[in-house]
Design a protein around this motif. Structure first.
Motif, PDB file in Angstrom:
ATOM      1  N   GLU A  71       0.832  -1.201   0.000  1.00 30.62           N
ATOM      2  CA  GLU A  71       0.000   0.000   0.000  1.00 30.62           C
ATOM      3  C   GLU A  71       0.868   1.253   0.000  1.00 30.62           C
ATOM      4  OE1 GLU A  71      -2.769  -0.168   3.269  1.00 30.62           O
ATOM      5  OE2 GLU A  71      -3.617  -2.070   2.572  1.00 30.62           O
ATOM      6  N   LEU A  72       1.931   1.229   0.795  1.00 32.85           N
ATOM      7  CA  LEU A  72       2.843   2.361   0.848  1.00 32.85           C
ATOM      8  C   LEU A  72       3.515   2.583  -0.510  1.00 32.85           C
ATOM      9  CD1 LEU A  72       4.254   4.573   2.477  1.00 32.85           C
ATOM     10  CD2 LEU A  72       5.935   2.867   3.161  1.00 32.85           C
ATOM     11  N   ALA A  73       3.914   1.501  -1.162  1.00 31.41           N
ATOM     12  CA  ALA A  73       4.551   1.616  -2.483  1.00 31.41           C
ATOM     13  C   ALA A  73       3.586   2.231  -3.486  1.00 31.41           C
ATOM     14  CB  ALA A  73       5.029   0.248  -2.953  1.00 31.41           C
ATOM     15  N   ARG A  74       2.308   1.807  -3.441  1.00 30.50           N
ATOM     16  CA  ARG A  74       1.304   2.390  -4.354  1.00 30.50           C
ATOM     17  C   ARG A  74       1.120   3.876  -4.083  1.00 30.50           C
ATOM     18  NH1 ARG A  74      -3.047  -0.959  -2.811  1.00 30.50           N
ATOM     19  NH2 ARG A  74      -1.845  -2.828  -2.574  1.00 30.50           N
ATOM     20  N   LYS A  75       1.063   4.255  -2.802  1.00 34.27           N
ATOM     21  CA  LYS A  75       0.890   5.669  -2.462  1.00 34.27           C
ATOM     22  C   LYS A  75       2.103   6.484  -2.896  1.00 34.27           C
ATOM     23  CE  LYS A  75      -2.347   5.011   1.317  1.00 34.27           C
ATOM     24  NZ  LYS A  75      -2.606   5.153   2.757  1.00 34.27           N
ATOM     25  N   LEU A  76       3.299   5.919  -2.729  1.00 34.30           N
ATOM     26  CA  LEU A  76       4.511   6.615  -3.169  1.00 34.30           C
ATOM     27  C   LEU A  76       4.510   6.813  -4.678  1.00 34.30           C
ATOM     28  CD1 LEU A  76       7.314   5.026  -0.963  1.00 34.30           C
ATOM     29  CD2 LEU A  76       6.525   7.389  -0.925  1.00 34.30           C
ATOM     30  N   ASP A  77       4.046   5.805  -5.410  1.00 32.61           N
ATOM     31  CA  ASP A  77       3.953   5.936  -6.870  1.00 32.61           C
ATOM     32  C   ASP A  77       2.993   7.067  -7.236  1.00 32.61           C
ATOM     33  OD1 ASP A  77       5.738   3.885  -7.288  1.00 32.61           O
ATOM     34  OD2 ASP A  77       4.190   2.359  -7.707  1.00 32.61           O
ATOM     35  N   ASP A  78       1.867   7.146  -6.530  1.00 35.48           N
ATOM     36  CA  ASP A  78       0.894   8.216  -6.787  1.00 35.48           C
ATOM     37  C   ASP A  78       1.511   9.587  -6.517  1.00 35.48           C
ATOM     38  OD1 ASP A  78      -0.948   6.266  -7.415  1.00 35.48           O
ATOM     39  OD2 ASP A  78      -2.060   6.412  -5.517  1.00 35.48           O
ATOM     40  N   VAL A  79       2.213   9.714  -5.400  1.00 35.52           N
ATOM     41  CA  VAL A  79       2.836  10.986  -5.040  1.00 35.52           C
ATOM     42  C   VAL A  79       3.917  11.350  -6.046  1.00 35.52           C
ATOM     43  CG1 VAL A  79       4.284  12.122  -3.294  1.00 35.52           C
ATOM     44  CG2 VAL A  79       2.268  10.821  -2.585  1.00 35.52           C
ATOM     45  N   GLU A  80       4.715  10.370  -6.451  1.00 34.63           N
ATOM     46  CA  GLU A  80       5.767  10.642  -7.443  1.00 34.63           C
ATOM     47  C   GLU A  80       5.152  11.108  -8.759  1.00 34.63           C
ATOM     48  OE1 GLU A  80       8.043   7.042  -7.607  1.00 34.63           O
ATOM     49  OE2 GLU A  80       9.264   7.597  -5.876  1.00 34.63           O
ATOM     50  N   GLY A  81       4.029  10.504  -9.148  1.00 33.95           N
ATOM     51  CA  GLY A  81       3.352  10.930 -10.366  1.00 33.95           C
ATOM     52  C   GLY A  81       2.849  12.354 -10.251  1.00 33.95           C
ATOM     53  N   GLU A  82       2.302  12.691  -9.092  1.00 35.53           N
ATOM     54  CA  GLU A  82       1.796  14.049  -8.868  1.00 35.53           C
ATOM     55  C   GLU A  82       2.945  15.055  -8.877  1.00 35.53           C
ATOM     56  OE1 GLU A  82      -0.866  16.257  -5.471  1.00 35.53           O
ATOM     57  OE2 GLU A  82      -1.051  14.079  -5.703  1.00 35.53           O
ATOM     58  N   ILE A  83       4.051  14.695  -8.245  1.00 33.63           N
ATOM     59  CA  ILE A  83       5.229  15.575  -8.226  1.00 33.63           C
ATOM     60  C   ILE A  83       5.750  15.773  -9.635  1.00 33.63           C
ATOM     61  CG2 ILE A  83       7.666  15.695  -7.532  1.00 33.63           C
ATOM     62  CD1 ILE A  83       6.798  14.394  -4.867  1.00 33.63           C
TER      63      ILE A  83
END
Length: 100
Positions: A71-83
């Motif tokens: 779940e953390l990896a998925r959230k990090l991917d989302d944040v990286e995409g937003e950044i």
């Protein structure tokens, strides 16, 4: 317990596990309420509380940790995409603002 002397080798031969497994199970048993009973209490007391085996609890904990890591990896991917989106917008604005 009943005045029968048995070696570790005797126990291993009956339960069909290696010495390492036997030691691990005894160590896990130490973490249960039953391990706190005396031999007399063990023979006559019925504990009201049931416990899952420590190895089962450890496996559940491991599975939960893996789920949280995913779940953390998925959230990090989302944040990286937003950044990345913001980075692209910032670079575009900087290019427009730069007269050179």
């Amino acid at each position: 317990m009943h005045k029968f002397r048995r070696t570790v080798k005797d126990v291993i031969g009956v339960v069909k596990v290696c010495q390492t497994t036997l030691r691990k199970r005894l160590t896990e048993f130490e973490d249960t309420p039953t391990s706190q009973l005396t031999i007399d209490e063990f023979m006559r007391v019925d504990l009201e509380q049931e416990c899952d085996p420590p190895s089962f609890i450890a496996a559940q904990h491991k599975a939960k940790m893996q789920q949280l890591e995913q779940e953390l990896a998925r959230k990090l991917d989302d944040v990286e995409g937003e950044i990345s989106c913001y980075k692209d917008e910032i670079e575009t604005e900087l290019e427009r603002a730069d007269p050179n």
